[in-house]
Write a protein that holds these residues in place. Structure first.
Motif, PDB file in Angstrom:
ATOM      1  N   GLN A 376      10.786   3.655  -3.687  1.00 14.43           N
ATOM      2  CA  GLN A 376      10.584   2.247  -4.006  1.00 14.43           C
ATOM      3  C   GLN A 376       9.283   1.704  -3.420  1.00 14.43           C
ATOM      4  O   GLN A 376       8.579   0.940  -4.079  1.00 14.43           O
ATOM      5  CB  GLN A 376      11.761   1.413  -3.477  1.00 14.43           C
ATOM      6  N   VAL A 377       8.971   2.086  -2.180  1.00 14.85           N
ATOM      7  CA  VAL A 377       7.751   1.625  -1.518  1.00 14.85           C
ATOM      8  C   VAL A 377       6.726   2.756  -1.531  1.00 14.85           C
ATOM      9  O   VAL A 377       7.021   3.869  -1.071  1.00 14.85           O
ATOM     10  CB  VAL A 377       8.034   1.189  -0.063  1.00 14.85           C
ATOM     11  N   LYS A 378       5.560   2.468  -2.045  1.00 17.07           N
ATOM     12  CA  LYS A 378       4.507   3.472  -2.107  1.00 17.07           C
ATOM     13  C   LYS A 378       4.065   3.854  -0.704  1.00 17.07           C
ATOM     14  O   LYS A 378       3.806   2.999   0.143  1.00 17.07           O
ATOM     15  CB  LYS A 378       3.314   2.940  -2.902  1.00 17.07           C
ATOM     16  N   ALA A 379       3.985   5.125  -0.425  1.00 15.41           N
ATOM     17  CA  ALA A 379       3.645   5.612   0.915  1.00 15.41           C
ATOM     18  C   ALA A 379       2.231   5.209   1.307  1.00 15.41           C
ATOM     19  O   ALA A 379       1.317   5.195   0.480  1.00 15.41           O
ATOM     20  CB  ALA A 379       3.789   7.136   0.974  1.00 15.41           C
ATOM     21  N   THR A 381       0.914   2.304   2.268  1.00 14.66           N
ATOM     22  CA  THR A 381       0.354   1.047   1.781  1.00 14.66           C
ATOM     23  C   THR A 381       0.359  -0.007   2.883  1.00 14.66           C
ATOM     24  O   THR A 381       1.049   0.115   3.893  1.00 14.66           O
ATOM     25  CB  THR A 381       1.132   0.531   0.555  1.00 14.66           C
ATOM     26  N   THR A 418       7.972  -3.370  -3.633  1.00 15.80           N
ATOM     27  CA  THR A 418       8.079  -2.576  -4.865  1.00 15.80           C
ATOM     28  C   THR A 418       6.905  -2.774  -5.820  1.00 15.80           C
ATOM     29  O   THR A 418       6.999  -2.451  -7.002  1.00 15.80           O
ATOM     30  CB  THR A 418       9.393  -2.906  -5.588  1.00 15.80           C
ATOM     31  N   GLY A 419       5.802  -3.313  -5.307  1.00 14.02           N
ATOM     32  CA  GLY A 419       4.593  -3.407  -6.116  1.00 14.02           C
ATOM     33  C   GLY A 419       4.561  -4.556  -7.103  1.00 14.02           C
ATOM     34  O   GLY A 419       3.801  -4.521  -8.078  1.00 14.02           O
TER      35      GLY A 419
END
Length: 551
Positions: A376-379, A381, A418-419
């Motif tokens: 879910q969360v981009k590594a 960031t 989540t962008g």
């Protein structure tokens, strides 16, 4: 046919995530190497940032321990949940997010430092420290075993409890919400025995503002009682032996020897031996140096002693966070788990010559926040958005698919995680500190903070305004409130501040009620660190200000 499709959709629905909330007490963001690697390396805490998102503008609504925790649990500002300071009790009729998650089918557990309340609501299992707790051989209040004492070092013990629950009590068929809460690095700082030799011999870089003279700002900065030289105790904080103080003729500062003797009395014989081995060398060197020390030398010496002990406690926190992460990886629990690392507020590590917190200046106001959520969360960031501890409750509830109560005041961080940043609209946060008069004597104040500015109102005992330009003055040394160049900015911030106060239902009447309540108890001698004489002095000062109001 409809029944089959429904069953198929239900089977394919995403599993609700597990939630692991890791919080330390007074852990400054400057003491996490993912933020700043000049003081200490924290490779395990940094792992969470590498797996997910690091927030550079995370903050608290009220920089003091118990109120911060109440805000986290309730999703409400202090004036709404009633826990405005460490003095008054938490109103247990408040609804907390663990209760809501438990009602929604989550298995819940809490281990470590809650700070207030002996029976936290919404938990299937808990083992918590009473009040501040102890570093060595701590007592715990438990859900099922009564009060217990465990020999060892508290950071290790809390982790042992956490891992034992994951291994033996966690139900694989249920999502879980686990609160893993460290006492460290709260004052008085006692590191684990295994770190004594290393950290008592280390030297750390000094902050640029260690010798701040508080000129150019409002009076509360200069009046606060948390200067390392003047207010940090020799024995209780810096581990100068009481007999060495007597030999050198050093007067006590506050509950100096009493604090030292209490902590020392908790040690087992072997712990005492290791403590004495490390600090005897410190004291021998100090005895030789002290007679020729200037005040500047003493400040530098006390700063180094402070950093050695404070950062030594963090070394154990990082090691134990690593133990937890290793367990999660080894047991396939990373994939659908939200992992949060934060602190109940920031802390001054010598900036402005201070220790402790309370002020809205960055080192106290800002707090570390690292969030991992694989898939879910981009590594790796980062986010510079203005997020607060006020937001945790709604974040966890949204992630779990649980409707948040309408009276919660935060905003879910899920869009940022989540962008979906376009769904995040906050451009300012609100802060309000209440605990005055009390230990450290930091004046009451509320403020609006944007990415560019802080507009601060100190309203008791003084009535003063401060405007900080965060971009041009990152060390926060200059009040530009009266600067004509900032007139339009000042006017705009005043309007926005009033809008925020209305939004969050704060007002002067509420503030006065909290003043009256604390002053009554202080007059009765019930407020820690405040004498009746001090109360009368403050009342007289306030009367004088009211009779001669400034422009």
């Amino acid at each position: 046919m409809i029944g089959c499709n429904a069953a198929k959709e239900e089977k394919q629905a995403p599993k609700r995530p597990n939630i692991i909330f890791i919080m330390s007490d007074d852990h400054a963001y400057q003491a996490i190497s993912a933020y700043d690697d000049r003081l200490i390396q924290t490779p395990n805490i940094d792992r969470i940032a590498k797996m997910g998102m690091l927030f550079t503008n995370a903050s608290v609504t009220n920089s003091i321990c118990a109120p911060s925790r109440a805000t986290i649990l309730t999703g409400k500002h202090s004036h709404m949940n009633g826990k405005v300071d460490n003095h008054f009790h938490f109103d247990t009729t408040n609804v907390t997010f663990p209760q809501l998650l438990q009602e929604a089918g989550y298995q819940t557990a809490m281990f470590g430092k809650l700070h207030f309340g002996n029976n936290p609501k919404g938990f299937d299992q808990f083992k918590i420290l009473p009040g501040q707790g102890a570093y060595y051989n701590p007592e715990f209040i438990t859900k099922n075993e009564g009060n217990i004492t465990i020999n060892g070092y508290v950071t290790d013990i809390v982790t042992d409890m956490t891992l034992d629950w994951l291994q033996n009590e966690r139900k694989a068929e249920q999502p879980f919400m686990l609160m893993y809460l460290h006492k460290a690095p709260h004052r008085s700082w006692l590191m684990a025995e295994r770190h004594l030799e290393e950290f008592t011999t280390r030297t750390f870089p000094e902050p640029a503002t260690l010798f701040d003279d508080y000129a150019g700002r409002t009076s509360p900065a200069g009046e606060a009682e948390m200067n390392i030289l003047k207010h940090m105790s020799w024995a209780g904080d810096n581990k100068v032996f009481p007999e060495v103080m007597d030999e050198l003729g050093i007067p006590e500062i506050g509950f100096d020897k009493r604090r030292y003797e209490y902590e020392y009395s908790r040690f087992t014989p072997s712990q005492k031996a290791n403590f004495m081995k490390a600090y005897s060398k410190v004291n021998e060197d100090f005895k030789k140096a002290y007679p020729s020390m200037t005040d500047q030398d003493k400040m530098k010496w006390k700063y180094q002693r402070y950093m050695q002990d404070y950062l030594g406690t963090i070394q154990a926190v990082d090691e134990n966070v690593g133990r937890l992460l290793d367990y999660l990886e080894a047991n396939d629990l990373m994939e659908n788990t939200i992992i949060v690392y934060t602190s109940d507020q920031g802390f001054y590590l010598g900036e402005h010559g201070w220790y402790d917190k309370r002020f809205i200046y960055d080192e106290s106001f800002k707090t570390p926040l690292l969030v991992a959520w694989p898939g879910q969360v981009k590594a790796g960031t980062r986010s510079d958005e203005l997020v607060q501890n006020l937001d945790f409750a709604q974040t966890f509830l949204e992630a779990a698919g649980v409707q948040a109560p309408e009276d919660m005041q935060g905003e879910s961080l899920v869009p940022l995680l989540t962008g979906q940043q376009e769904n995040w609209t906050r451009d300012a946060v609100y802060y309000h500190y209440y605990e005055y008069p009390a230990e450290h004597m930091v004046n009451r104040h509320y403020a609006i903070v944007t990415k560019e500015y802080k507009l601060i109102h100190y309203y008791y005992v003084e009535d003063q305004w401060e405007l900080i330009d965060r971009k041009k003055d990152p060390m926060e040394l200059r009040n530009v409130y009266e600067d004509p160049a900032y007139a339009e900015i000042r006017e705009d911030l005043h309007k926005r501040l009033e809008t925020l106060r209305t939004k969050y239902k704060d007002n002067s009447q509420l503030s006065q009620r909290y003043i009256d309540d604390l002053m009554k108890d202080a007059s009765d001698g019930k407020v820690f660190g405040v004498t009746k004489e001090k109360v009368e002095e403050i009342k007289a000062r306030r009367r004088k200000i009211d009779q001669n109001p400034s422009k």
